[in-house]
Design a protein around this motif. Structure first.
Motif, PDB file in Angstrom:
ATOM      1  N   ALA A 104      30.459  30.383   5.311  1.00  0.00           N
ATOM      2  CA  ALA A 104      29.864  31.107   6.160  1.00  0.00           C
ATOM      3  C   ALA A 104      29.338  30.232   7.411  1.00  0.00           C
ATOM      4  CB  ALA A 104      28.809  32.215   5.585  1.00  0.00           C
ATOM      5  N   ALA A 105      28.564  29.134   6.992  1.00  0.00           N
ATOM      6  CA  ALA A 105      28.060  28.265   7.837  1.00  0.00           C
ATOM      7  C   ALA A 105      29.319  27.485   8.487  1.00  0.00           C
ATOM      8  CB  ALA A 105      27.277  27.279   7.312  1.00  0.00           C
ATOM      9  N   GLN A 106      30.245  27.085   7.965  1.00  0.00           N
ATOM     10  CA  GLN A 106      31.354  26.287   8.366  1.00  0.00           C
ATOM     11  C   GLN A 106      31.976  27.411   9.573  1.00  0.00           C
ATOM     12  OE1 GLN A 106      34.986  26.061   5.689  1.00  0.00           O
ATOM     13  NE2 GLN A 106      34.687  23.617   6.543  1.00  0.00           N
ATOM     14  N   ILE A 107      32.062  28.503   9.351  1.00  0.00           N
ATOM     15  CA  ILE A 107      32.841  29.402  10.115  1.00  0.00           C
ATOM     16  C   ILE A 107      32.184  29.577  11.559  1.00  0.00           C
ATOM     17  CG2 ILE A 107      33.304  32.144  10.735  1.00  0.00           C
ATOM     18  CD1 ILE A 107      33.679  32.342   7.501  1.00  0.00           C
ATOM     19  N   LEU A 108      30.561  29.472  11.297  1.00  0.00           N
ATOM     20  CA  LEU A 108      29.668  29.676  12.705  1.00  0.00           C
ATOM     21  C   LEU A 108      30.076  28.319  13.297  1.00  0.00           C
ATOM     22  CD1 LEU A 108      26.443  31.094  10.972  1.00  0.00           C
ATOM     23  CD2 LEU A 108      28.178  32.217  12.529  1.00  0.00           C
ATOM     24  N   VAL A 109      30.242  27.126  12.639  1.00  0.00           N
ATOM     25  CA  VAL A 109      30.276  25.859  13.279  1.00  0.00           C
ATOM     26  C   VAL A 109      31.717  25.892  14.018  1.00  0.00           C
ATOM     27  CG1 VAL A 109      30.584  23.447  12.887  1.00  0.00           C
ATOM     28  CG2 VAL A 109      28.768  24.611  11.920  1.00  0.00           C
ATOM     29  N   MET A 148      20.021  27.334   9.415  1.00  0.00           N
ATOM     30  CA  MET A 148      19.679  27.243   7.921  1.00  0.00           C
ATOM     31  C   MET A 148      18.303  26.403   7.453  1.00  0.00           C
ATOM     32  SD  MET A 148      22.826  28.063   7.376  1.00  0.00           S
ATOM     33  CE  MET A 148      23.261  27.396   5.831  1.00  0.00           C
ATOM     34  N   TYR A 149      17.892  26.836   6.744  1.00  0.00           N
ATOM     35  CA  TYR A 149      16.575  26.315   6.057  1.00  0.00           C
ATOM     36  C   TYR A 149      16.792  24.947   5.823  1.00  0.00           C
ATOM     37  CZ  TYR A 149      13.783  30.876   5.600  1.00  0.00           C
ATOM     38  OH  TYR A 149      13.298  32.078   5.963  1.00  0.00           O
ATOM     39  N   LYS A 150      15.604  24.151   6.167  1.00  0.00           N
ATOM     40  CA  LYS A 150      15.547  22.705   5.755  1.00  0.00           C
ATOM     41  C   LYS A 150      14.417  22.890   4.621  1.00  0.00           C
ATOM     42  CE  LYS A 150      16.198  20.057   9.992  1.00  0.00           C
ATOM     43  NZ  LYS A 150      16.059  18.881  10.696  1.00  0.00           N
ATOM     44  N   SER A 151      14.305  21.760   3.686  1.00  0.00           N
ATOM     45  CA  SER A 151      13.392  21.875   2.762  1.00  0.00           C
ATOM     46  C   SER A 151      11.964  21.873   3.239  1.00  0.00           C
ATOM     47  CB  SER A 151      13.783  20.597   1.970  1.00  0.00           C
ATOM     48  OG  SER A 151      12.279  20.671   1.112  1.00  0.00           O
ATOM     49  N   HIS A 157      15.687  32.801   1.426  1.00  0.00           N
ATOM     50  CA  HIS A 157      14.581  31.925   1.555  1.00  0.00           C
ATOM     51  C   HIS A 157      14.782  30.751   0.854  1.00  0.00           C
ATOM     52  CE1 HIS A 157      10.635  31.468   3.673  1.00  0.00           C
ATOM     53  NE2 HIS A 157      10.387  30.662   2.457  1.00  0.00           N
ATOM     54  N   ARG A 158      15.976  30.210   0.906  1.00  0.00           N
ATOM     55  CA  ARG A 158      16.470  29.016   0.103  1.00  0.00           C
ATOM     56  C   ARG A 158      16.533  27.636   0.864  1.00  0.00           C
ATOM     57  NH1 ARG A 158      17.839  25.403  -3.169  1.00  0.00           N
ATOM     58  NH2 ARG A 158      18.836  25.485  -4.765  1.00  0.00           N
ATOM     59  N   ALA A 159      16.064  26.608   0.758  1.00  0.00           N
ATOM     60  CA  ALA A 159      16.343  25.367   1.175  1.00  0.00           C
ATOM     61  C   ALA A 159      18.002  25.323   1.427  1.00  0.00           C
ATOM     62  CB  ALA A 159      15.916  24.108   0.583  1.00  0.00           C
ATOM     63  N   GLY A 160      18.712  24.988   2.509  1.00  0.00           N
ATOM     64  CA  GLY A 160      19.981  24.964   2.620  1.00  0.00           C
ATOM     65  C   GLY A 160      20.732  26.452   2.720  1.00  0.00           C
ATOM     66  N   GLY A 161      19.896  27.454   2.720  1.00  0.00           N
ATOM     67  CA  GLY A 161      20.638  28.844   3.148  1.00  0.00           C
ATOM     68  C   GLY A 161      20.241  29.134   4.430  1.00  0.00           C
ATOM     69  N   PHE A 204      10.220  23.157  11.456  1.00  0.00           N
ATOM     70  CA  PHE A 204      11.910  23.237  12.059  1.00  0.00           C
ATOM     71  C   PHE A 204      12.009  25.006  11.343  1.00  0.00           C
ATOM     72  CE2 PHE A 204      16.223  24.005  10.769  1.00  0.00           C
ATOM     73  CZ  PHE A 204      16.795  23.414  12.093  1.00  0.00           C
ATOM     74  N   ASN A 205      11.555  25.258  10.084  1.00  0.00           N
ATOM     75  CA  ASN A 205      11.802  26.602   9.651  1.00  0.00           C
ATOM     76  C   ASN A 205      11.005  27.466  10.489  1.00  0.00           C
ATOM     77  OD1 ASN A 205      13.594  25.470   7.810  1.00  0.00           O
ATOM     78  ND2 ASN A 205      11.982  25.117   6.130  1.00  0.00           N
ATOM     79  N   GLU A 206       9.911  27.114  10.732  1.00  0.00           N
ATOM     80  CA  GLU A 206       8.946  28.351  11.292  1.00  0.00           C
ATOM     81  C   GLU A 206       9.368  28.585  12.699  1.00  0.00           C
ATOM     82  OE1 GLU A 206       4.971  26.385  11.198  1.00  0.00           O
ATOM     83  OE2 GLU A 206       4.861  26.799   8.943  1.00  0.00           O
TER      84      GLU A 206
END
Length: 234
Positions: free
Chosen positions: A194-199, A207-210, A58-62, A219-221
């Motif tokens: 991991a995000a790069q692999i998915l892309v 991914m969470y935005k702030s 539950h981290r922004a950017g995660g 966006f998150n919800e």
């Protein structure tokens, strides 16, 4: 007078970068596979290592499909074998999930109980620990193993036994625990990869935005709704 914190952090981060690339890649591959297969990335941290678990979940950017394993005693029974086994009966971990276990020493019974229970439920385990220090510590769990010995992937935060890293003139002992610096770097490096692999596979990483930018909460919800049945479970 030089503040020794800054060069110490730089040296530790350089050490992590130089020694942990292969392990970071393995962790990232596991995370990406978990997300692709509809699993959840979960995290537990013992003592101050709770901060490491908070870097994952539950981290922004995660990643959005993440949650922290909240052991209700707050670690009060960290040295009592069996407490974690009972607790884990209620924790929703499924085959295909990834579980990060963050413990500097990796020797206390609670973290081993949680690790063994998560493995029994079919999760892939990633330890973040002070590897060389842990190798010299006697296990406190009856299985005779420390955390690095029961996990599938080990990320070494490269800190010494006891975590404190800096000599201070006039004080008998070292000061300044540094494990959270390198733990955070390991988590973010694995998350990025991991995000790069998915892309690279043509998948938009969830991914969470702030929460503090316009449109962030909405966006998150919207993305959390896909995982709500699991994110709200113990």
């Amino acid at each position: 007078m030089e503040n020794k914190v800054f060069p110490t952090v730089r040296e530790l981060v350089d050490q992590v970068e130089a020694t942990q690339q292969e392990n970071i890649e393995a962790a990232a591959q596991a995370m990406a596979e978990c997300v692709m297969n509809g699993g959840i990335i979960q995290a537990w941290g013992g003592g101050h290592s709770l901060a490491g678990a908070m870097e994952i979940a539950h981290r922004a950017g995660g990643f959005i499909p993440t949650k922290r394993i909240n052991e209700p005693s707050g670690g009060a029974y960290e040295t009592v074998e069996g407490a974690g086994t009972v607790f884990m009966k209620k924790v929703d971990i499924r085959p295909g999930d990834v579980v990060f276990l963050v413990s500097n020493s990796g020797r206390n019974p609670l973290c081993i109980d949680i690790a063994l229970a998560a493995k029994k439920k079919g999760a892939k385990l990633i330890a973040i620990t002070a590897l060389e220090a842990s190798k010299h510590l006697t296990p406190k769990h009856s299985c005779g193993k420390n955390l690095y010995e029961v996990c599938d992937i080990v990320l070494d935060n490269c800190t010494p036994e006891g975590d404190c890293c800096i000599d201070l003139e006039g004080f008998d002992g070292k000061v300044c625990g540094m494990s959270m610096f390198t733990t955070s770097v390991l988590v973010q490096a694995a998350t990025y990869r991991a995000a790069q692999i998915l892309v690279e596979k043509g998948i938009v990483p969830p991914m969470y935005k702030s929460q503090n930018i316009d449109g962030g909460p909405e966006f998150n919800e919207a993305l959390e709704a896909k995982y709500v049945d699991r994110l709200n479970r113990i």
